[in-house]
Every structure is written in structure tokens, then in C-alpha cells.
Design a protein around this motif. Structure first.
Motif, PDB file in Angstrom:
ATOM      1  N   SER A   1      87.096  48.728  35.489  1.00  0.00           N
ATOM      2  CA  SER A   1      88.412  48.113  35.804  1.00  0.00           C
ATOM      3  C   SER A   1      88.707  48.239  37.313  1.00  0.00           C
ATOM      4  CB  SER A   1      89.461  48.829  35.013  1.00  0.00           C
ATOM      5  OG  SER A   1      89.205  49.017  33.678  1.00  0.00           O
TER       6      SER A   1
ATOM      7  N   LYS B   1      89.625  40.635  41.796  1.00  0.00           N
ATOM      8  CA  LYS B   1      90.344  39.585  41.454  1.00  0.00           C
ATOM      9  C   LYS B   1      91.444  39.367  42.770  1.00  0.00           C
ATOM     10  CE  LYS B   1      94.235  38.129  38.626  1.00  0.00           C
ATOM     11  NZ  LYS B   1      94.889  38.222  37.320  1.00  0.00           N
TER      12      LYS B   1
ATOM     13  N   ASP C   1     102.969  42.426  35.324  1.00  0.00           N
ATOM     14  CA  ASP C   1     102.397  41.619  34.065  1.00  0.00           C
ATOM     15  C   ASP C   1     101.271  41.157  34.416  1.00  0.00           C
ATOM     16  OD1 ASP C   1     103.999  40.033  35.591  1.00  0.00           O
ATOM     17  OD2 ASP C   1     104.515  38.747  33.846  1.00  0.00           O
ATOM     18  N   GLU C   2     101.079  40.884  35.822  1.00  0.00           N
ATOM     19  CA  GLU C   2      99.870  39.964  36.399  1.00  0.00           C
ATOM     20  C   GLU C   2      98.828  41.222  36.292  1.00  0.00           C
ATOM     21  OE1 GLU C   2      98.361  38.609  40.681  1.00  0.00           O
ATOM     22  OE2 GLU C   2     100.493  37.832  39.860  1.00  0.00           O
TER      23      GLU C   2
ATOM     24  N   ALA D   1      98.454  43.769  34.828  1.00  0.00           N
ATOM     25  CA  ALA D   1      98.092  44.273  33.628  1.00  0.00           C
ATOM     26  C   ALA D   1      97.167  43.316  32.727  1.00  0.00           C
ATOM     27  CB  ALA D   1      99.435  44.298  32.641  1.00  0.00           C
ATOM     28  N   GLN D   2      96.981  42.261  33.085  1.00  0.00           N
ATOM     29  CA  GLN D   2      96.057  41.340  32.426  1.00  0.00           C
ATOM     30  C   GLN D   2      94.504  41.512  32.876  1.00  0.00           C
ATOM     31  OE1 GLN D   2      97.137  38.694  30.291  1.00  0.00           O
ATOM     32  NE2 GLN D   2      98.960  39.931  30.790  1.00  0.00           N
ATOM     33  N   VAL D   3      94.359  42.355  33.818  1.00  0.00           N
ATOM     34  CA  VAL D   3      93.065  42.709  34.199  1.00  0.00           C
ATOM     35  C   VAL D   3      92.291  43.598  32.955  1.00  0.00           C
ATOM     36  CG1 VAL D   3      91.512  43.725  35.716  1.00  0.00           C
ATOM     37  CG2 VAL D   3      93.364  42.478  36.638  1.00  0.00           C
ATOM     38  N   ARG D   4      91.208  43.447  32.705  1.00  0.00           N
ATOM     39  CA  ARG D   4      90.747  44.310  31.760  1.00  0.00           C
ATOM     40  C   ARG D   4      90.895  45.712  31.893  1.00  0.00           C
ATOM     41  NH1 ARG D   4      84.228  44.903  29.610  1.00  0.00           N
ATOM     42  NH2 ARG D   4      84.919  45.996  27.723  1.00  0.00           N
TER      43      ARG D   4
ATOM     44  N   LYS E   1      96.313  47.250  31.378  1.00  0.00           N
ATOM     45  CA  LYS E   1      97.663  47.349  30.475  1.00  0.00           C
ATOM     46  C   LYS E   1      98.769  47.872  31.435  1.00  0.00           C
ATOM     47  CE  LYS E   1      95.271  46.780  26.257  1.00  0.00           C
ATOM     48  NZ  LYS E   1      94.350  45.862  26.668  1.00  0.00           N
TER      49      LYS E   1
END
Length: 106
Positions: free
Chosen positions: A52, A59, A72-73, A75-78, A81
Motif C-alpha cells: 500500500s 500515485k 477521500d482521494e 482513501a481510493q488507493v488499495r 481506506k
């Protein structure tokens, strides 16, 4: 530097490898991904915290590129959360406050 118990005094499980690396070689010699993995704490089914952390760096490029991003951006990474994104935001804020404190004292 924060003083820690020696590795022999701590029971390690296999998911704590970045933490073990920190104890063995020191925080200053850990990679950015290893330090992020320690903050994240754990991975999930089929991936580690280090996976992670590497995904975050893939990214955003750098720690500076990652910091101050919308929760929220991030939290989109695998494996990130909301809770882990909040931990990273808190770590960023601690660093910002420390830098301000150091600048005041200089």
C-alpha cells in the motif's frame, strides 16, 4: 532519536518487517515506503502495508506529493481506506507543527 527496545526484546510477526528494519538500521536509513508502511500498520488480504505504501508513492511520486491531499482521494488507493488516510493526515500535521516549532526556536 527515540530510544527503542532492542529487536531481541520484542516479539515480531511477519507483517512487522518495516518496523524490524527500523529497529535494525534506524529510522533515518528506512525508505519512504517503509516509513509509510509503519504508519499504515498493516495491509489486507493478499497485500502488505508495504504494498500500500508503494502504491501511494507510485500515485503521488514523493512524500511531499502525497501530503495535504484530500482524504477521500488518498482513501481510493488499495489498502488505505478512511482510517489510514486519517493517520497519514495526522502524521502530516504533526510534521507541519514540528517544522513551525523549529522555525520559531531558530
Amino acid at each position: 532519536m527515540i530510544s527503542l527496545a532492542s529487536p531481541n526484546e520484542i516479539a515480531f510477526s511477519s507483517h512487522m518487517k518495516p518496523g524490524l528494519t527500523l529497529l535494525e538500521i534506524g529510522a533515518e536509513r528506512c525508505s519512504d515506503a517503509e516509513l509509510l508502511a509503519i504508519l499504515l500498520g498493516s495491509g489486507g488480504r493478499g497485500y502488505s502495508a508495504l504494498d500500500s505504501a508503494n502504491a501511494l508513492l507510485d500515485k503521488y511520486g514523493t512524500l511531499a506529493g502525497l501530503m495535504n491531499r484530500p482524504l477521500d482521494e488518498v482513501a481510493q488507493v488499495r489498502g488505505i481506506k478512511a482510517v489510514r488516510a486519517i493517520r497519514l493526515a495526522a502524521a502530516y500535521e504533526v510534521c507541519q507543527r514540528l517544522l513551525k516549532e523549529v522555525a520559531r526556536d531558530a
